[in-house]
Design a protein around this motif. Structure first.
Motif, PDB file in Angstrom:
ATOM      1  N   HIS A  28     -11.861   7.472 -10.076  1.00  0.00           N
ATOM      2  CA  HIS A  28     -11.328   7.237  -8.542  1.00  0.00           C
ATOM      3  C   HIS A  28     -10.558   6.128  -8.438  1.00  0.00           C
ATOM      4  N   ASP A  29      -9.371   6.296  -7.775  1.00  0.00           N
ATOM      5  CA  ASP A  29      -8.378   5.084  -7.813  1.00  0.00           C
ATOM      6  C   ASP A  29      -8.470   4.263  -6.484  1.00  0.00           C
ATOM      7  N   GLN A  30      -9.351   4.518  -5.574  1.00  0.00           N
ATOM      8  CA  GLN A  30      -9.462   3.549  -4.495  1.00  0.00           C
ATOM      9  C   GLN A  30     -10.000   2.325  -4.676  1.00  0.00           C
ATOM     10  N   GLY A  31     -10.662   2.146  -5.606  1.00  0.00           N
ATOM     11  CA  GLY A  31     -11.331   0.622  -5.898  1.00  0.00           C
ATOM     12  C   GLY A  31      -9.937  -0.112  -6.558  1.00  0.00           C
ATOM     13  N   ALA A  32      -9.302   0.604  -7.526  1.00  0.00           N
ATOM     14  CA  ALA A  32      -8.219  -0.048  -8.114  1.00  0.00           C
ATOM     15  C   ALA A  32      -7.082  -0.343  -6.998  1.00  0.00           C
ATOM     16  N   PHE A  33      -6.814   0.670  -6.082  1.00  0.00           N
ATOM     17  CA  PHE A  33      -5.991   0.554  -4.968  1.00  0.00           C
ATOM     18  C   PHE A  33      -6.347  -0.742  -4.054  1.00  0.00           C
ATOM     19  N   ASN A  34      -7.665  -0.818  -3.730  1.00  0.00           N
ATOM     20  CA  ASN A  34      -8.122  -2.071  -2.872  1.00  0.00           C
ATOM     21  C   ASN A  34      -7.705  -3.288  -3.666  1.00  0.00           C
ATOM     22  N   GLU A  35      -8.230  -3.323  -4.574  1.00  0.00           N
ATOM     23  CA  GLU A  35      -8.080  -4.491  -5.558  1.00  0.00           C
ATOM     24  C   GLU A  35      -6.442  -5.031  -5.876  1.00  0.00           C
ATOM     25  N   ALA A  36      -5.886  -3.988  -6.018  1.00  0.00           N
ATOM     26  CA  ALA A  36      -4.434  -4.269  -6.250  1.00  0.00           C
ATOM     27  C   ALA A  36      -3.561  -4.779  -4.720  1.00  0.00           C
ATOM     28  N   PHE A  37      -4.184  -4.105  -3.696  1.00  0.00           N
ATOM     29  CA  PHE A  37      -3.777  -4.632  -2.367  1.00  0.00           C
ATOM     30  C   PHE A  37      -3.998  -5.946  -2.225  1.00  0.00           C
ATOM     31  N   PHE A  38      -5.496  -6.423  -2.589  1.00  0.00           N
ATOM     32  CA  PHE A  38      -5.724  -7.756  -2.431  1.00  0.00           C
ATOM     33  C   PHE A  38      -5.076  -8.689  -3.410  1.00  0.00           C
ATOM     34  N   GLN A  39      -5.120  -8.277  -4.686  1.00  0.00           N
ATOM     35  CA  GLN A  39      -4.092  -9.427  -5.730  1.00  0.00           C
ATOM     36  C   GLN A  39      -2.892  -9.593  -5.540  1.00  0.00           C
ATOM     37  N   CYS A  40      -2.258  -8.592  -4.856  1.00  0.00           N
ATOM     38  CA  CYS A  40      -0.765  -8.883  -4.546  1.00  0.00           C
ATOM     39  C   CYS A  40      -0.481  -9.310  -3.472  1.00  0.00           C
ATOM     40  N   ILE A  42      -1.184  -8.756  -0.326  1.00  0.00           N
ATOM     41  CA  ILE A  42      -0.867  -7.933   1.021  1.00  0.00           C
ATOM     42  C   ILE A  42      -1.894  -8.011   2.012  1.00  0.00           C
ATOM     43  N   GLY A  43      -3.005  -8.403   1.475  1.00  0.00           N
ATOM     44  CA  GLY A  43      -4.167  -8.645   2.671  1.00  0.00           C
ATOM     45  C   GLY A  43      -5.372  -7.759   2.590  1.00  0.00           C
ATOM     46  N   ASN A  44      -6.001  -7.864   3.300  1.00  0.00           N
ATOM     47  CA  ASN A  44      -7.170  -6.920   3.379  1.00  0.00           C
ATOM     48  C   ASN A  44      -7.128  -6.270   4.880  1.00  0.00           C
ATOM     49  N   THR A  45      -6.172  -5.381   5.110  1.00  0.00           N
ATOM     50  CA  THR A  45      -6.137  -4.696   6.327  1.00  0.00           C
ATOM     51  C   THR A  45      -6.741  -3.448   6.319  1.00  0.00           C
ATOM     52  N   LEU A  46      -7.221  -2.943   7.163  1.00  0.00           N
ATOM     53  CA  LEU A  46      -7.796  -1.648   7.545  1.00  0.00           C
ATOM     54  C   LEU A  46      -6.763  -0.656   8.204  1.00  0.00           C
ATOM     55  N   LEU A  47      -6.728   0.487   7.261  1.00  0.00           N
ATOM     56  CA  LEU A  47      -5.664   1.104   7.656  1.00  0.00           C
ATOM     57  C   LEU A  47      -6.259   2.424   8.288  1.00  0.00           C
ATOM     58  N   ASP A  48      -5.540   3.008   9.350  1.00  0.00           N
ATOM     59  CA  ASP A  48      -6.374   4.251   9.944  1.00  0.00           C
ATOM     60  C   ASP A  48      -6.084   5.207   9.109  1.00  0.00           C
ATOM     61  N   GLY A  49      -6.811   6.382   9.858  1.00  0.00           N
ATOM     62  CA  GLY A  49      -6.819   7.711   8.922  1.00  0.00           C
ATOM     63  C   GLY A  49      -5.538   8.350   8.602  1.00  0.00           C
ATOM     64  N   ALA A  50      -4.516   8.183   9.568  1.00  0.00           N
ATOM     65  CA  ALA A  50      -3.105   8.617   9.013  1.00  0.00           C
ATOM     66  C   ALA A  50      -2.763   8.317   7.841  1.00  0.00           C
ATOM     67  N   TRP A  51      -3.150   7.045   7.290  1.00  0.00           N
ATOM     68  CA  TRP A  51      -2.596   6.549   5.867  1.00  0.00           C
ATOM     69  C   TRP A  51      -3.712   6.972   4.777  1.00  0.00           C
TER      70      TRP A  51
END
Length: 172
Positions: A28-40, A42-51
């Protein structure tokens, strides 16, 4: 986010996914995505279903405004899984792999991703979306697979009742 930050983000995401896949055996790529999002940063933002429109996971509701469409779910890839998304067709993927480039007809499909569904004519009927995600649909699928005679009987009865309903509604 700047282009430089985008490049860093995608490299970080790929690095974390490689680790997750090779070391943890998690595809799965979601965990890696979330961690990259945080490490970069960008923050911890909740994206709506369109994303994060996961078609096989109730995403039909978000399809109209989707910015990212996940047309495949590994959880749904069992023996009965049939992709209803044209771009998931392995023959298209093989054409790209064999030619080493993306043919023009496939490029056109990519430019119109919301119109690349196969045989799903009910997808635009908002009355149907919740029904398609209902356990009732899966129960009917199981009945059709295991007791086709019962399914055919039930379908005939419902068809008969629907016919009566249509006749009654046309009289009003």
């Amino acid at each position: 986010m700047t282009v430089k930050n985008h490049v860093f983000f995608f490299k970080k995401w790929n690095e974390l996914w490689e680790y997750s896949f090779r070391i943890k055996h998690d595809h799965h790529d979601q965990g890696a995505f979330n961690e990259a999002f945080f490490q970069c940063g960008i923050g911890n933002t909740l994206l709506d279903g369109a994303w994060n429109c996961q078609i096989s996971q109730g995403g039909l509701l978000f399809l109209e405004k989707a910015k990212i469409i996940h047309y495949f779910s590994s959880e749904a890839a069992g023996k009965n899984y049939i992709s209803y998304y044209k771009l998931a067709d392995k023959t298209l993927q093989m054409r790209i792999k064999e030619s080493g480039s993306i043919p023009d007809d496939i490029k056109q499909m990519i430019l119109n991703p919301k119109f690349q569904f196969t045989g799903v004519h009910l997808i635009n009927d908002k009355r149907i979306i919740s029904i398609m995600q209902s356990p009732l649909v899966f129960t009917l699928a199981d009945i059709k697979e295991k007791l086709p005679w019962l399914f055919n009987f039930m379908e005939a009865q419902v068809s008969f009742i629907r016919g009566i309903g249509k006749k009654l509604s046309s009289k009003h």
